[in-house]
Enzyme design. Structure first.
Site, mmCIF file in Angstrom:
data_model
loop_
_atom_site.group_PDB
_atom_site.id
_atom_site.type_symbol
_atom_site.label_atom_id
_atom_site.label_comp_id
_atom_site.label_asym_id
_atom_site.label_seq_id
_atom_site.Cartn_x
_atom_site.Cartn_y
_atom_site.Cartn_z
ATOM 1 N N HIS B 144 52.364 57.188 79.311
ATOM 2 C CA HIS B 144 52.247 56.046 80.202
ATOM 3 C C HIS B 144 52.631 54.753 79.513
ATOM 4 C CE1 HIS B 144 49.241 59.166 80.975
ATOM 5 N NE2 HIS B 144 49.747 59.138 82.194
HETATM 6 S S1 FES Z 1 49.788 56.137 77.432
HETATM 7 FE FE1 FES Z 1 48.636 57.417 78.751
HETATM 8 S S2 FES Z 1 48.152 58.997 77.355
HETATM 9 FE FE2 FES Z 1 49.258 57.653 76.059
#
Ligand code: FES
Lengths: 663, 179
Positions: B144
């Protein structure tokens, strides 16, 4: 009915849409039950209780168990040694199977005595027999899962029963195995079925209870309920009585779990499965022994198998075999005698099944098998025709003609308990005594209700293992970290481990490398593999010692007797080359040379180092290795049983209170 | 019906018995649940494996290795002087999870942390040559988009915390024990 309050309104709202609550109320609270049920009627609810115990313990075991022939045995030992309370859950499950059968068999015999298979309860009876058959299948497949010697060979023998079927038999057996012998595919499917069938049983139990609540409970008088004066609501009368029964039962169950967890099992099942060697005595678990005896009584393969299955299937025909209008054995003097003879016959069959099939046991087994069928197929029909029954009381509520109909049942209960005890004792008594070996019984610190290990003795025993036994014998289930149990500090364990070298790898270059052992490593084996071990020992494999005292009849006494049992051979005995004479070893010719002699080790704590002392100490160490959980088990057992006594006494007092008005 | 039966016995006595029996029964059942719950906790063999030792000598400056500890990747990075410098220059107060670099290392050239993104548990990239390092020259979590700097601190993206530093000790200059 509708009391004020939000809660009751919510309940009503729910119940109008799904009448779950009225169903429960109807069948577990209001259910009108004959007021004269005796304690034999406790065993139905006990069986239900055991089913739940087996499913719960089984689920938690399944979360740790690995159904693979290379890992199953060790995964069970991991449960016993490493999983928190794993030993408790496994022993509850293992002994729970036996307890479940005890309870169900008593439940079946109760039905036989009080004619619970007669109209209108035929379907109820048949559903019960289906449960029994499913239980047998489940228990058999569960016994295979630990993948010990008895697992493998029990599975082989039982699945081979189907090979008796003409023409297709062999194909069916191959299909059951998923191969050409009992092997990994067999273990996998048995695990799946062992997991599935209990839920099938649960479903059939619901049918059983449904049928029961439709035709209503039978009762010790065997007469129909005439009106409301004959019944009482199930709750609180029978809930409290059943809970009291559960308390008593749990005490018996716990005595096995905490003090005799392997009493009903077989030492051979603590030897990992070996498809090349069959154990000398193949004996099924005790609950199959009567049927096993019938199988062996018939000298023909197919007929034997048919007779064995017929022994259960014939029970389905009982409603037609026993047509007497009188249900309860209490009012059938001749039937009563025949019934108890039949019970004795079943115990005789069980005993015969536990003995080797030779000599007198063949004859006894045949007579008892014939009598089994004679009773069901001949005596019962004849009795129902010619027996003159006693007059039946008018109703359950009215004073009963027979002053003490419970008297017979009470005497019977005692007889049954005594018989069961004798049987359990006899079945577990080793057949070894006949082979002329000597067992030198010792008194050990871990015996008795409060028994614990003697730490100093374990340390000495470990020293003996290190200095002598470990030259040939592996102990693969023991890790260095485990020796903390007898007084090694964390640092001492590290130091001890580091004095050994183990091979690890592969490293980044793909090479194996040596490193000092860590506390989490297993005791290193003296030989790289089994073949090397055999080659170095004249073809005989020195057994792994981790579980030895559990895997041999006689336990630590046996190990001690072997270690001190070397003697010069009597002049009339001839020994094969490379063998030694030992008074404790079956057949007297053992491959292990005598090792334990006076002064063989030097004890730091000044304990005299004569041969007996050394042998005793190393036997104690091996006992600890086989049952490291023993101290925790005893301590928890004492607490649990004390609690159960108190709780059961309370239940009994409450039961007397609640029942005061009925009596 | 059941009420009729009760009336003949002293009410208080029965109530006491009933309360006592219920209490004992419930207590017994509650205690019996514990072994089952505890059996799901890590077993002794799992617990025994909770420390590992790692030899640092083969790791050159600017290189990183990943080792497995308690089933999770642990990042061990031999930081260059530049990287250390960059990590120290950051204003601690501006960070989401304020922590000076000195608190995250025992020896400045060795950065040792659990390679599990504090957002939802993915393994950030940045260990291997050719991996993206994110906007701050450290690690980048592809799941993410969390960015970590050369001290493993979160600088951008949804992760709430810096990459965790496990307990470890230097057994010698080139040998550490994690756990
Ligand atoms: S940014 Fe969501 S798990 Fe690493």
């Amino acid at each position: 009915m509708t009391a004020p309050g939000r809660l009751n309104r919510a309940i009503d709202w729910f119940d109008q849409r799904l009448p779950l609550i009225s169903l429960m109320k109807h069948s577990a609270i209001e259910y009108p039950t004959p007021k004269n049920l005796n304690y034999w009627w406790n065993f139905g609810s006990l069986a239900g209780f055991m089913l739940v115990v087996m499913i719960v313990t089984g689920l938690f075991l399944a979360m740790q168990y690995t159904p693979n022939v290379n890992m199953a045995f060790d995964s069970v030992e991991r449960i016993m040694r490493d999983v928190n309370y794993g030993w408790l859950i496994r022993y509850l499950h293992m002994n729970g199977a036996s307890m479940f059968f005890v309870v169900v068999y008593i439940h079946v015999f109760r039905g036989l005595y009080y004619g619970s298979y007669k109209p209108p309860r035929e379907l109820l009876w048949w559903i019960g027999l289906v449960i029994l058959l499913l239980m047998m299948a489940t228990a058999f497949m569960g016994y295979v899962l630990p993948w010990g010697q008895m697992s493998l060979w029990g599975a082989t023998v039982i699945t081979n029963l189907f090979s008796a079927i003409p023409v297709v038999g062999e194909h069916i057996v191959t299909l059951l195995w998923g191969g050409f012998s009992v092997d990994n595919p067999t273990l996998n499917r048995f695990f799946v079925l062992h997991f599935l069938l209990p839920f099938a049983i649960f479903g059939v139990v619901i049918l059983h209870v449904w049928a029961l609540h439709t035709v209503k409970s039978n009762n010790p008088l065997g007469i129909d309920v005439k009106g409301p004066q004959d019944v009482i609501p199930f709750h609180p009368y029978y809930t409290v009585k059943d809970l009291f029964g559960v308390g008593v039962f749990l005490i018996v169950y716990c005595v096995f779990v905490f003090w005799y967890p392997n009493y009903l099992g077989h030492p051979d099942n603590y030897i990992p499965a070996n498809p090349m060697v069959t154990p000398p005595h193949i004996v099924p678990e005790w609950y199959f022994l009567p049927f096993y005896a019938i199988l062996r009584a018939v000298p023909d393969k197919l007929m034997g198998v048919i007779a064995m299955f017929a022994a259960i299937l014939v029970l389905f025909a009982l409603p037609w075999l026993d047509t007497s209008k009188v249900r309860s054995g209490t009012f059938r003097p001749k039937f009563k005698i025949a019934f108890w003879l039949f019970v004795v016959d079943c115990f005789v069959l069980g005993y015969v099944g536990s003995q080797p099939a030779e000599g007198i046991w063949i004859v006894v087994g045949r007579i008892a098998s014939v009598y089994y069928f004679l009773h069901l197929l001949v005596f019962l029909p004849l009795l129902s025709k010619f027996e003159k029954t006693k007059p039946l009381p008018e109703s359950i509520g009215k004073p009963i003609l027979d002053p003490a109909p419970g008297g017979g049942a009470a005497a019977g209960a005692k007889a049954l308990v005594v018989l069961f005890a004798v049987f359990a004792f006899a079945a577990a008594t080793p057949a070894l005594a006949a082979e002329g070996t000597t067992l030198r019984k010792q008194s050990w610190s871990w015996q008795g209700m409060f028994g614990t290990y003697d730490e100093a003795q374990l340390r000495r025993g470990y020293q003996v293992y290190r200095e002598i036994c470990s030259a040939c014998h592996a102990m693969k289930l023991i890790h260095f970290r485990n020796v903390q149990a007898f007084g090694f500090s964390e640092d001492a364990v590290k130091e001890l481990a580091a004095s050994y070298t183990v091979t690890d790898g592969p490293d980044d270059n793909g090479d194996m490398f040596d490193r000092p052992a860590l506390p989490s490593d297993r005791f290193p084996s003296p030989f790289p593999n089994e073949n090397a071990a055999k080659a170095a020992n004249g073809g005989a494999l020195p057994p792994d010692l981790s579980l030895l005292t559990k895997a041999r009849e006689g336990g630590a006494d046996y190990v001690f007797s072997i270690l001190t049992g070397f003697a010069t051979q009597p002049p009339d005995v001839e020994l094969p080359p490379g063998k030694f004479y030992n008074t404790a070893f079956a057949g007297h010719a053992i491959s292990m040379p005598p090792q334990i002699t006076d002064g063989a080790v030097e004890f730091a704590d000044g304990t005299p180092n004569n041969a007996d002392q050394i042998a005793r100490d190393v036997s104690a160490f091996l006992q600890w290795a086989a049952e490291p959980e023993l101290e925790e088990r005893h301590a928890m057992g004492v607490k649990t049983v004390l609690f159960l006594f108190a709780a059961t006494a309370l239940m009994y007092a409450l039961k007397r209170r609640i029942w005061a008005a009925v009596h | 019906m059941s009420d009729n039966a009760m009336n003949e016995t002293p009410k208080t006595r029965r109530d006491f018995l009933f309360a006592a029996a219920s209490a004992v029964g419930v207590a017994g059942a509650a205690v019996a649940v514990w072994p089952f719950v505890d059996s799901l906790n890590p077993a002794a063999d799992t617990r025994a494996l909770s420390t590992i030792e790692v030899d640092l000598s083969p790791i050159a400056a600017g290189q990183a290795i990943t080792v497995k500890w308690r089933g999770k990747p642990v990042f061990i990075r031999h930081r260059t002087g530049q990287e250390i410098e960059a990590a120290r220059e950051v204003k601690v107060d501006d960070l989401r999870d304020p922590q000076p670099d000195a608190e995250r290392v025992q020896k400045p050239e060795w950065l040792i942390m659990v390679g599990v993104c504090t957002h939802l548990g993915c393994v950030p990239l940045g260990q291997k040559a050719g991996d993206p390092h994110g906007d701050f020259g450290g690690w980048f979590c592809p799941c993410h988009g969390s960015h970590y700097d050369t001290s493993g601190r979160v600088r951008k993206g949804p992760a709430p915390k810096n990459l965790a530093v496990p307990q470890y000790t230097f057994l010698s200059d080139t040998q550490i024990r994690i756990g």
